[in-house]
Motif scaffolding. Structure first.
Motif, mmCIF file in Angstrom:
data_model
loop_
_atom_site.group_PDB
_atom_site.id
_atom_site.type_symbol
_atom_site.label_atom_id
_atom_site.label_comp_id
_atom_site.label_asym_id
_atom_site.label_seq_id
_atom_site.Cartn_x
_atom_site.Cartn_y
_atom_site.Cartn_z
ATOM 1 N N GLY A 6 -8.128 10.003 1.985
ATOM 2 C CA GLY A 6 -9.166 9.217 1.318
ATOM 3 C C GLY A 6 -8.662 8.470 0.105
ATOM 4 O O GLY A 6 -9.466 8.070 -0.756
ATOM 5 N N ALA A 7 -7.354 8.251 0.016
ATOM 6 C CA ALA A 7 -6.785 7.660 -1.200
ATOM 7 C C ALA A 7 -5.627 6.734 -0.861
ATOM 8 O O ALA A 7 -4.899 6.943 0.113
ATOM 9 C CB ALA A 7 -6.306 8.758 -2.143
ATOM 10 N N PHE A 8 -5.450 5.719 -1.700
ATOM 11 C CA PHE A 8 -4.282 4.835 -1.595
ATOM 12 C C PHE A 8 -4.160 4.041 -2.878
ATOM 13 O O PHE A 8 -5.104 3.937 -3.659
ATOM 14 C CB PHE A 8 -4.380 3.893 -0.380
ATOM 15 C CG PHE A 8 -5.546 2.936 -0.383
ATOM 16 C CD1 PHE A 8 -5.379 1.606 -0.742
ATOM 17 C CD2 PHE A 8 -6.812 3.356 0.002
ATOM 18 C CE1 PHE A 8 -6.446 0.709 -0.724
ATOM 19 C CE2 PHE A 8 -7.887 2.476 0.039
ATOM 20 C CZ PHE A 8 -7.709 1.149 -0.333
ATOM 21 N N CYS A 9 -2.983 3.473 -3.093
ATOM 22 C CA CYS A 9 -2.759 2.551 -4.204
ATOM 23 C C CYS A 9 -2.352 1.204 -3.634
ATOM 24 O O CYS A 9 -1.608 1.132 -2.650
ATOM 25 C CB CYS A 9 -1.672 3.054 -5.151
ATOM 26 S SG CYS A 9 -2.173 4.451 -6.172
ATOM 27 N N VAL A 10 -2.837 0.138 -4.248
ATOM 28 C CA VAL A 10 -2.387 -1.210 -3.925
ATOM 29 C C VAL A 10 -1.476 -1.660 -5.051
ATOM 30 O O VAL A 10 -1.910 -1.840 -6.200
ATOM 31 C CB VAL A 10 -3.559 -2.189 -3.775
ATOM 32 C CG1 VAL A 10 -3.034 -3.619 -3.622
ATOM 33 C CG2 VAL A 10 -4.431 -1.812 -2.581
ATOM 34 N N ASN A 11 -0.198 -1.787 -4.736
ATOM 35 C CA ASN A 11 0.776 -2.337 -5.672
ATOM 36 C C ASN A 11 0.823 -3.837 -5.412
ATOM 37 O O ASN A 11 1.034 -4.265 -4.276
ATOM 38 C CB ASN A 11 2.144 -1.708 -5.425
ATOM 39 C CG ASN A 11 2.099 -0.185 -5.447
ATOM 40 O OD1 ASN A 11 2.222 0.428 -6.478
ATOM 41 N ND2 ASN A 11 1.900 0.424 -4.269
ATOM 42 N N VAL B 217 0.826 -1.202 0.000
ATOM 43 C CA VAL B 217 0.000 0.000 0.000
ATOM 44 C C VAL B 217 0.862 1.254 0.000
ATOM 45 O O VAL B 217 1.721 1.441 0.878
ATOM 46 C CB VAL B 217 -0.938 -0.001 1.231
ATOM 47 C CG1 VAL B 217 -1.716 1.314 1.312
ATOM 48 C CG2 VAL B 217 -1.896 -1.185 1.154
ATOM 49 N N SER B 218 0.619 2.105 -0.971
ATOM 50 C CA SER B 218 1.327 3.380 -1.043
ATOM 51 C C SER B 218 0.340 4.523 -0.812
ATOM 52 O O SER B 218 -0.773 4.522 -1.329
ATOM 53 C CB SER B 218 2.037 3.543 -2.396
ATOM 54 O OG SER B 218 1.166 3.284 -3.481
#
Length: 202
Positions: free
Chosen positions: A78-83, A29-30
């Motif tokens: 309210g945001a994230f990226c799943v790598n 998670v970034s």
């Protein structure tokens, strides 16, 4: 062997859970803090929730009673990226699993390039072959647990050009993606045999 889970301590429950519910995919998670600090950390309490809407969930624990950096950033932005963690980056995934302070940029520490997501205010790992750009749909406090369940709506899916798709479908070629998963303790696992079984005709 039979255990009453209420009679066990937290450590014993954790050991049973993480050695029985396996393999677990890894959400790398970034996020970005409200003041712009990047953060990157892996979580193996990660699951697909729904295709419509397109939802994934990540369960994030606390650290000494306080939100981990990832959760605090997710709450704030309210945001994230799943790598999606893969074999080629496993050492870097593991490196970012340490309990680093909020002032540490794990991208820099692990020697990773970042890029900016298009649909949400979060960075992602530029060299990761599959990335889910997510905005928070719901944050659920788990009663009596140090964990918080984050449900994110996937707004954009990035798959590297070198990862083939199954012709005529939107199935990503898993064997080419080479994802890794978590077991227990220091153990990870990679793809083994991939048996294909047709569902029974009804």
């Amino acid at each position: 062997m039979i255990w009453d889970t209420h009679a066990l301590g937290g450590r014993e429950r954790y050991q049973l859970l993480t050695s029985l519910v396996v393999p677990r995919p890894i959400a790398w998670v970034s996020t970005r803090s409200a003041d712009g600090q990047r953060n990157l950390a892996p979580f193996s309490y990660f699951a697909a929730v729904s295709a419509t809407p397109f939802l994934v969930s990540v369960s994030i624990g606390s650290r000494r009673g306080e939100d981990k950096d990832s959760l605090r950033n997710i709450r704030d932005t309210g945001a994230f990226c799943v790598n999606l963690a893969t074999e080629a980056q496993l050492a870097q995934v593991n490196e970012t699993s340490g309990e680093w302070g909020p002032e540490v940029d794990e991208f820099v520490m692990a020697g990773l390039e970042s890029a900016q997501a298009d649909s949400v205010d979060a960075p992602y790992v530029a060299g990761c072959p599959a990335v889910l750009e997510c905005r928070v749909q719901q944050i659920v406090a788990l009663e009596g647990s140090p964990n918080t369940l984050v449900i994110g709506e996937v707004l954009r899916v990035r798959v590297a050009d070198e990862i083939p798709m199954i012709p005529g479908t939107h199935f990503v070629d898993t064997a080419a993606l080479r994802p890794v998963a978590r077991l227990w303790g220091d153990l990870y696992t990679t793809l083994g045999d991939l048996p294909a079984l047709e569902r029974p005709a009804v």
